[in-house]
Design an enzyme around this catalytic site. Structure first.
Site, PDB file in Angstrom:
ATOM      1  N   CYS A   1       0.807  -1.230   0.000  1.00 39.96           N
ATOM      2  CA  CYS A   1       0.000   0.000   0.000  1.00 39.96           C
ATOM      3  C   CYS A   1       0.836   1.274   0.000  1.00 39.96           C
ATOM      4  O   CYS A   1       0.826   2.018  -0.973  1.00 39.96           O
ATOM      5  CB  CYS A   1      -0.925   0.005   1.217  1.00 39.96           C
ATOM      6  SG  CYS A   1      -2.091  -1.355   1.200  1.00 39.96           S
TER       7      CYS A   1
HETATM    8  N1  LIG Z   1      -2.913  -5.584   2.574  1.00 40.43           N
HETATM    9  C1  LIG Z   1      -3.392  -4.492   3.126  1.00 40.43           C
HETATM   10  O1  LIG Z   1      -3.049  -4.144   4.264  1.00 40.43           O
HETATM   11  C2  LIG Z   1      -4.398  -3.620   2.406  1.00 40.43           C
HETATM   12  C3  LIG Z   1      -5.097  -2.672   3.159  1.00 40.43           C
HETATM   13  C4  LIG Z   1      -6.029  -1.887   2.500  1.00 40.43           C
HETATM   14  C5  LIG Z   1      -6.227  -2.022   1.118  1.00 40.43           C
HETATM   15  N2  LIG Z   1      -5.494  -2.935   0.411  1.00 40.43           N
HETATM   16  C6  LIG Z   1      -5.760  -3.039  -1.022  1.00 40.43           C
HETATM   17  O2  LIG Z   1      -6.623  -4.156  -1.226  1.00 40.43           O
HETATM   18  C7  LIG Z   1      -6.319  -4.810  -2.466  1.00 40.43           C
HETATM   19  C8  LIG Z   1      -5.978  -6.269  -2.204  1.00 40.43           C
HETATM   20  O3  LIG Z   1      -4.815  -6.294  -1.385  1.00 40.43           O
HETATM   21  P1  LIG Z   1      -4.356  -7.579  -0.590  1.00 40.43           P
HETATM   22  O4  LIG Z   1      -3.278  -7.137   0.337  1.00 40.43           O
HETATM   23  O5  LIG Z   1      -5.537  -8.293  -0.063  1.00 40.43           O
HETATM   24  O6  LIG Z   1      -3.705  -8.420  -1.780  1.00 40.43           O
HETATM   25  P2  LIG Z   1      -3.295  -9.974  -1.715  1.00 40.43           P
HETATM   26  O7  LIG Z   1      -2.279 -10.132  -2.769  1.00 40.43           O
HETATM   27  O8  LIG Z   1      -3.000 -10.349  -0.312  1.00 40.43           O
HETATM   28  O9  LIG Z   1      -4.635 -10.700  -2.125  1.00 40.43           O
HETATM   29  C9  LIG Z   1      -5.203 -10.631  -3.370  1.00 40.43           C
HETATM   30  C10 LIG Z   1      -5.726 -12.019  -3.720  1.00 40.43           C
HETATM   31  O10 LIG Z   1      -6.425 -11.913  -4.950  1.00 40.43           O
HETATM   32  C11 LIG Z   1      -6.135 -13.080  -5.695  1.00 40.43           C
HETATM   33  N3  LIG Z   1      -6.451 -12.784  -7.097  1.00 40.43           N
HETATM   34  C12 LIG Z   1      -5.714 -12.104  -7.993  1.00 40.43           C
HETATM   35  N4  LIG Z   1      -6.379 -11.994  -9.143  1.00 40.43           N
HETATM   36  C13 LIG Z   1      -7.558 -12.620  -8.979  1.00 40.43           C
HETATM   37  C14 LIG Z   1      -8.675 -12.840  -9.802  1.00 40.43           C
HETATM   38  N5  LIG Z   1      -8.729 -12.370 -11.061  1.00 40.43           N
HETATM   39  N6  LIG Z   1      -9.712 -13.519  -9.308  1.00 40.43           N
HETATM   40  C15 LIG Z   1      -9.692 -14.005  -8.043  1.00 40.43           C
HETATM   41  N7  LIG Z   1      -8.659 -13.837  -7.216  1.00 40.43           N
HETATM   42  C16 LIG Z   1      -7.611 -13.131  -7.668  1.00 40.43           C
HETATM   43  C17 LIG Z   1      -4.684 -13.371  -5.406  1.00 40.43           C
HETATM   44  O11 LIG Z   1      -4.337 -14.712  -5.684  1.00 40.43           O
HETATM   45  C18 LIG Z   1      -4.612 -13.038  -3.921  1.00 40.43           C
HETATM   46  O12 LIG Z   1      -4.868 -14.155  -3.099  1.00 40.43           O
HETATM   47  C19 LIG Z   1      -5.186  -4.004  -3.078  1.00 40.43           C
HETATM   48  O13 LIG Z   1      -5.726  -3.038  -3.918  1.00 40.43           O
HETATM   49  C20 LIG Z   1      -4.544  -3.338  -1.884  1.00 40.43           C
HETATM   50  O14 LIG Z   1      -3.890  -2.137  -2.226  1.00 40.43           O
HETATM   51  C21 LIG Z   1      -4.606  -3.765   1.031  1.00 40.43           C
END
Ligand SMILES: NC(=O)c1ccc[n+]([C@@H]2O[C@H](COP(=O)([O-])OP(=O)(O)OC[C@H]3O[C@@H](n4cnc5c(N)ncnc54)[C@H](O)[C@@H]3O)[C@@H](O)[C@H]2O)c1
Length: 442
Positions: free
Chosen positions: A280
């Protein structure tokens, strides 16, 4: 599209949401998606999670969590009661009433927004979208994405967002590893395409969190999220820059922050560190600066903050080199242990972790680098390909020339580290209570 059009199926979806009989599909079961799916199922909804990684989907179905904030027993009981299932198949979304997209939004190599995951997920769930549904994007992205990317994709499929389908953006604000702010207690921002989309999305989130904050559009909600992260990024850069100055002036930056934090108003402490990491804080500012350029606008704070934050791993290496020299050793040929490779405390996430950069820089200077991280058993490195976490034994600690404390995980035995390591470069001020001469602070 008329911005005041009512979402035609509000009266159908509303009672399903209020009685928790709406079926919810969560796309992407990572840090954000798995936490959301778990909380939504815990609130009583039936949730299906679609996850492209079959290993992750299988683990969810076995009640085994891969996210530190989601507990195995919570997951297991939700899976056993059939409130939560995971699958790799988008066909499982048929019959869903609410779809929430939580896929990654990384940067390309040239640090441009990479929306390919969002567009792929949206494309793949389109066959399940039908009139009367609520579709929400939660992935952090640049202001304008929901309106400029998601809405046209629905329209191309003949679905009128705001009328047939309720469309909203609601950013996730979780802070993995931070147990002081449980999911439910973090207010949720919601911006719908129309007032009626906002209302229905607000109603949904009210079932799973204590407070929902409606804003006037998805674009506003998107901007709120990137602003929050830019705020953090810029303030971390400011304190990192102060650290570099304090180093030159022979002042202890930690003492200064602690004293400044006693001001009861108008000051908020941020802490220096070895650099920023994760999915992030280093990423999201670039989403805003890329969008700003479309408006001939340059968000100078973002570039400036990146310059300072990106210099921190180099500063840590320089501190380590100087500390080794002061004890009569050279970094070339030195055995150095990195303590912690996750980008922050108590999580297993190494994405863009500054520890990886420090490892690379130290190796380039000829050091032999090992690491210990209680939460990260293995990392991928250019050479030899993979590196395993070493045990934090007395022998391992006393056998190195220096320990660089890069992540201050709670479960580490710091007394042992202090007792056995000959030299410690503490980039997190974890050893703040000691004035031992072999501890060097950032
Ligand atoms: N990690 C954090 O602390 C956090 C906090 C707030 C917002 N975000 C935002 O949330 C979003 C997700 O982040 P995250 O940390 O959960 O990412 P992550 O990589 O932990 O999880 C994303 C998941 O989506 C899956 N994925 C990818 N493409 C896919 C598809 N087409 N269909 C189904 N599954 C799919 C991946 O395999 C993965 O398991 C990002 O935009 C991030 O910036 C993250």
């Amino acid at each position: 599209m008329n911005a005041v059009t009512a979402f035609a199926h509000e009266s159908v979806l509303e009672p399903k949401i209020c009685t928790h009989t709406a079926r919810v599909g969560v796309i992407g079961l990572g840090y954000v998606g798995l936490a959301l799916a778990t909380e939504t199922a815990r609130a009583g909804f039936t949730v299906v999670g679609v996850e492209v990684d079959p290993a992750r989907a299988a683990m969810v179905n076995e009640g085994r969590s891969y996210i530190t904030d989601v507990r195995d027993d919570d997951l297991r009981s939700l899976v056993e009661s059939k409130k939560l299932t995971a699958t790799t198949s988008y066909a499982a979304l048929d019959g869903a009433d609410v779809l929430i997209i939580c896929v990654p939004t990384p940067l390309t190599k040239s640090k441009e927004p990479d929306l390919s995951y969002v567009t792929a997920a949206t494309r793949d769930c389109l066959s399940a979208v039908r009139p009367g549904m609520l579709v929400v994007l939660e992935s952090t992205t640049y202001p304008g994405t929901t309106v400029e990317v998601i809405e046209p994709m629905l329209a191309a499929r003949g679905l009128r967002a705001g009328d047939e389908v309720a469309l909203a953006f609601s950013p996730e604000r979780i802070d993995p590893g931070n147990h002081g702010h449980p999911f439910r207690s973090i207010p949720k921002i919601v911006g719908g395409l129309t007032p009626s989309c906002t209302r229905i999305a607000q109603m949904f989130y009210q079932q799973i969190v204590d407070r929902v904050v409606p804003v006037s559009s998805p674009t506003v909600a998107e901007m709120v999220k990137v602003y929050e992260n830019v705020f953090r990024n810029v303030n971390i850069a400011l304190v990192n820059e102060l650290t570099l100055l304090c180093d030159r002036m022979g002042l202890d930056v930690w003492e200064i922050i602690e004293a400044a934090s006693t001001k009861p108003y108008g000051f908020m402490p941020f802490y220096p560190g070895p650099g920023i990491g994760g999915h992030c804080i280093p990423v999201d500012p670039y989403y805003l600066s890329a969008k700003a350029r479309e408006y001939d606008f340059h968000v100078r704070f973002i570039e400036l903050a990146a310059t300072v934050n990106d210099s921190m791993p180099y500063h840590v290496v320089s501190r380590t080199t100087t500390a080794l020299e002061a004890s009569g050793k050279s970094v070339r040929g030195a055995n150095i242990m990195l303590l912690g490779v996750a980008y922050k405390r108590d999580i297993a996430d190494v994405r863009m972790s500054p520890a990886l950069k420090i490892l690379e820089l130290l190796e380039k200077r000829g050091a032999r680098v090992t690491y210990h991280d209680p939460l990260v058993p293995q990392i991928t490195v250019p050479n030899p390909g993979v590196l395993d976490s070493v045990a934090l034994t007395e022998e391992a600690l006393s056998g190195v020339d220096c320990v660089v404390l890069t992540t201050d995980h709670s479960s580490v035995d710091y007394a042992r580290v202090l007792r056995c390591a000959p030299l410690i470069v503490d980039t997190r001020n974890r050893l703040r209570d000691t004035r031992a001469p072999h501890v060097v602070r950032l």
